[in-house]
Write a protein that holds these residues in place. Sequence first.
Motif, PDB file in Angstrom:
ATOM      1  N   TRP A 167       0.854  -1.184   0.000  1.00 27.98           N
ATOM      2  CA  TRP A 167       0.000   0.000   0.000  1.00 27.98           C
ATOM      3  C   TRP A 167       0.892   1.237   0.000  1.00 27.98           C
ATOM      4  CZ3 TRP A 167      -5.255  -1.229   0.011  1.00 27.98           C
ATOM      5  CH2 TRP A 167      -6.104  -0.126  -0.166  1.00 27.98           C
ATOM      6  N   GLN A 168       0.930   1.932  -1.134  1.00 23.46           N
ATOM      7  CA  GLN A 168       1.929   2.975  -1.348  1.00 23.46           C
ATOM      8  C   GLN A 168       1.431   4.395  -1.057  1.00 23.46           C
ATOM      9  OE1 GLN A 168       2.134   0.927  -5.114  1.00 23.46           O
ATOM     10  NE2 GLN A 168       4.335   1.269  -5.151  1.00 23.46           N
ATOM     11  N   THR A 227      -0.039  -1.712  -4.895  1.00 17.09           N
ATOM     12  CA  THR A 227       0.413  -2.735  -5.841  1.00 17.09           C
ATOM     13  C   THR A 227       0.170  -4.113  -5.253  1.00 17.09           C
ATOM     14  OG1 THR A 227       2.131  -1.307  -6.792  1.00 17.09           O
ATOM     15  CG2 THR A 227       2.408  -3.685  -7.070  1.00 17.09           C
ATOM     16  N   VAL A 228      -0.410  -4.985  -6.057  1.00 12.65           N
ATOM     17  CA  VAL A 228      -0.587  -6.394  -5.711  1.00 12.65           C
ATOM     18  C   VAL A 228       0.398  -7.203  -6.538  1.00 12.65           C
ATOM     19  CG1 VAL A 228      -2.176  -8.354  -5.692  1.00 12.65           C
ATOM     20  CG2 VAL A 228      -3.019  -6.049  -5.165  1.00 12.65           C
ATOM     21  N   THR A 258       2.523  -8.289 -11.453  1.00 14.96           N
ATOM     22  CA  THR A 258       2.356  -7.099 -10.621  1.00 14.96           C
ATOM     23  C   THR A 258       1.183  -6.301 -11.171  1.00 14.96           C
ATOM     24  OG1 THR A 258       3.995  -5.889 -11.944  1.00 14.96           O
ATOM     25  CG2 THR A 258       4.770  -6.937  -9.906  1.00 14.96           C
ATOM     26  N   ILE A 259       0.329  -5.821 -10.275  1.00 12.74           N
ATOM     27  CA  ILE A 259      -0.848  -5.031 -10.653  1.00 12.74           C
ATOM     28  C   ILE A 259      -0.868  -3.790  -9.775  1.00 12.74           C
ATOM     29  CG2 ILE A 259      -3.358  -4.987 -10.876  1.00 12.74           C
ATOM     30  CD1 ILE A 259      -3.264  -8.073 -10.933  1.00 12.74           C
ATOM     31  N   GLN A 260      -0.882  -2.628 -10.399  1.00  9.17           N
ATOM     32  CA  GLN A 260      -0.964  -1.391  -9.627  1.00  9.17           C
ATOM     33  C   GLN A 260      -2.287  -0.683  -9.922  1.00  9.17           C
ATOM     34  OE1 GLN A 260       1.179   2.490 -10.334  1.00  9.17           O
ATOM     35  NE2 GLN A 260       2.323   1.782  -8.536  1.00  9.17           N
ATOM     36  N   HIS A 261      -2.955  -0.284  -8.840  1.00  6.66           N
ATOM     37  CA  HIS A 261      -4.228   0.446  -8.956  1.00  6.66           C
ATOM     38  C   HIS A 261      -4.066   1.827  -8.352  1.00  6.66           C
ATOM     39  CE1 HIS A 261      -8.537   1.207  -9.079  1.00  6.66           C
ATOM     40  NE2 HIS A 261      -8.453   1.624  -7.824  1.00  6.66           N
ATOM     41  N   ARG A 262      -4.542   2.834  -9.053  1.00  3.13           N
ATOM     42  CA  ARG A 262      -4.522   4.214  -8.580  1.00  3.13           C
ATOM     43  C   ARG A 262      -5.942   4.758  -8.656  1.00  3.13           C
ATOM     44  NH1 ARG A 262       0.785   6.782 -11.666  1.00  3.13           N
ATOM     45  NH2 ARG A 262       2.063   4.893 -11.667  1.00  3.13           N
ATOM     46  N   GLY A 263      -6.407   5.357  -7.597  1.00  2.00           N
ATOM     47  CA  GLY A 263      -7.758   5.910  -7.584  1.00  2.00           C
ATOM     48  C   GLY A 263      -8.245   6.009  -6.163  1.00  2.00           C
ATOM     49  N   THR A 283      -5.520   1.295 -13.691  1.00  2.00           N
ATOM     50  CA  THR A 283      -5.129  -0.052 -13.272  1.00  2.00           C
ATOM     51  C   THR A 283      -4.181  -0.603 -14.324  1.00  2.00           C
ATOM     52  OG1 THR A 283      -7.246  -0.400 -12.168  1.00  2.00           O
ATOM     53  CG2 THR A 283      -5.907  -2.339 -12.609  1.00  2.00           C
ATOM     54  N   LEU A 284      -2.957  -0.887 -13.915  1.00  2.00           N
ATOM     55  CA  LEU A 284      -1.900  -1.319 -14.825  1.00  2.00           C
ATOM     56  C   LEU A 284      -1.387  -2.682 -14.388  1.00  2.00           C
ATOM     57  CD1 LEU A 284      -0.025   2.074 -14.622  1.00  2.00           C
ATOM     58  CD2 LEU A 284      -1.598   1.406 -16.420  1.00  2.00           C
ATOM     59  N   MET A 285      -1.104  -3.535 -15.349  1.00  2.00           N
ATOM     60  CA  MET A 285      -0.722  -4.908 -15.044  1.00  2.00           C
ATOM     61  C   MET A 285       0.501  -5.333 -15.846  1.00  2.00           C
ATOM     62  SD  MET A 285      -4.507  -6.689 -15.236  1.00  2.00           S
ATOM     63  CE  MET A 285      -5.925  -5.933 -14.451  1.00  2.00           C
ATOM     64  N   ASN A 286       1.404  -6.058 -15.189  1.00  2.00           N
ATOM     65  CA  ASN A 286       2.507  -6.765 -15.833  1.00  2.00           C
ATOM     66  C   ASN A 286       2.453  -8.230 -15.421  1.00  2.00           C
ATOM     67  OD1 ASN A 286       5.149  -4.227 -15.701  1.00  2.00           O
ATOM     68  ND2 ASN A 286       3.664  -4.661 -17.286  1.00  2.00           N
ATOM     69  N   GLY A 287       2.858  -9.104 -16.319  1.00  2.24           N
ATOM     70  CA  GLY A 287       2.897 -10.518 -15.994  1.00  2.24           C
ATOM     71  C   GLY A 287       3.946 -11.227 -16.822  1.00  2.24           C
ATOM     72  N   THR A 288       4.379 -12.385 -16.355  1.00  2.00           N
ATOM     73  CA  THR A 288       5.353 -13.167 -17.097  1.00  2.00           C
ATOM     74  C   THR A 288       5.216 -14.642 -16.758  1.00  2.00           C
ATOM     75  OG1 THR A 288       7.719 -13.496 -17.528  1.00  2.00           O
ATOM     76  CG2 THR A 288       7.117 -12.877 -15.305  1.00  2.00           C
TER      77      THR A 288
END
Length: 409
Positions: free
Chosen positions: A190-191, A205-206, A230-235, A248-253
């Motif tokens: 929690w940033q 970020t989750v 990694t998933i970051q949510h702003r709002g 809501t931004l997501m990265n995955g691998t």
Amino acid sequence: MFYKYIYWTLFMAVCLLDNCAVYAQVEEKVYKTDYGLNPDDLKSLLVELDNISFFKDNEFAGEVMEGYSLPGLWLQPKLVYQPLKNIKLELGLHALIYSGAYKYPTMAYDDIAVWKGQQYQKGSHLLPFFRAQFELGKVNLVIGNIYGGSTHRLIAPLYHPELNMTADPEMGFQLLLDTRACHLDVWINWQSYIFENDTHQEAFTVGLSSQVDFTSSDAPLHVYSPVQATIQHRGGEQDTLLANSVQTLMNGTVGIGTTWNINCRVLKRLNIEADLVGYYQQAGKLWGYDKGIGLYAAAYADLKDFRIKTGYFYAKDFISLFGIPYFGAASTRNKGALFDKPQTLFASVEYSRTFGKRYALGAKVDVFQSMPGKMIDAGGVITSPGNATSFSFGVYFRINPRFLLKKWE
């Protein structure tokens, strides 16, 4: 200039060799934190000092990112108490100090939101530190300041190792699972917290980092598969911003890797790994691309006291939330600029050495050959910036002494 840095690194490493434990990986020996509970600390109150001192010089060329230097340190003095064999409590402070700096933003590091804090701290960037850890068999539950940074084991396109030095300690909740065949790390960091009528965004970020081991890590041939996200949510429910307020931004691998544990006199191991990475902008228009993919392939050799690594990255509209900017299609040098199918060749030489259990020294040289292709700036103008060679050099020292104050029988 670059060859001088490589020579100096190799010379320093050779001169420092003796009978101390050596393993050539800066992230493993310098950055990563061991989260296992020590049974000898039962009913003990200790003072612990954790510190990383660093000097990193980034000589970057081209249009991907600007160069900069990082001279400084972070310091965590804390009290550690283990009342039961499966519970550990830590309380202290975290201070980030850059050489020659006297004024620091109060919070909101790492571009977690547009708001950067209106209050400033003098002398250092200072934060409280608290961690409660519960060990339940093979599961560890952590609340407060979690085990972050390189302890998450994220690949470079998802997490920049430099953040181990510059980022605020991650804070939230974490679950860690370790078995013979699987490692699992799930967390929420929690940033940015908001109160009613605040004029900035909530941001958190989750993350998920897992690895399935098809063979034992000690086997002559270790085969494994990492899955990370990694998933970051702003709002936020009380967000007062009206325009483009939720992102809501997501990265995955997902990848596959193999390590040959050779354990000869000089050549210790060989590794090769390939990862398919993805990006998705589920909500908002923070980035110019809504989705994209990339390929990250790397190989390394552990030669006695050194690790030599090389690899290749290709992106099709892929943007990284926290990764090294050379592994993505967005420019941090030119705000709003994007690259069309960029490619990067990279190589590194690193050396690390431990002095007992709680002291470690590391040095690393990185080289990036950027082939960005066409660049589209914020105004839609298309240019061809051309290829560029960049490098960085860093020296790192971690100390983590602890002193017993009292032990209850």
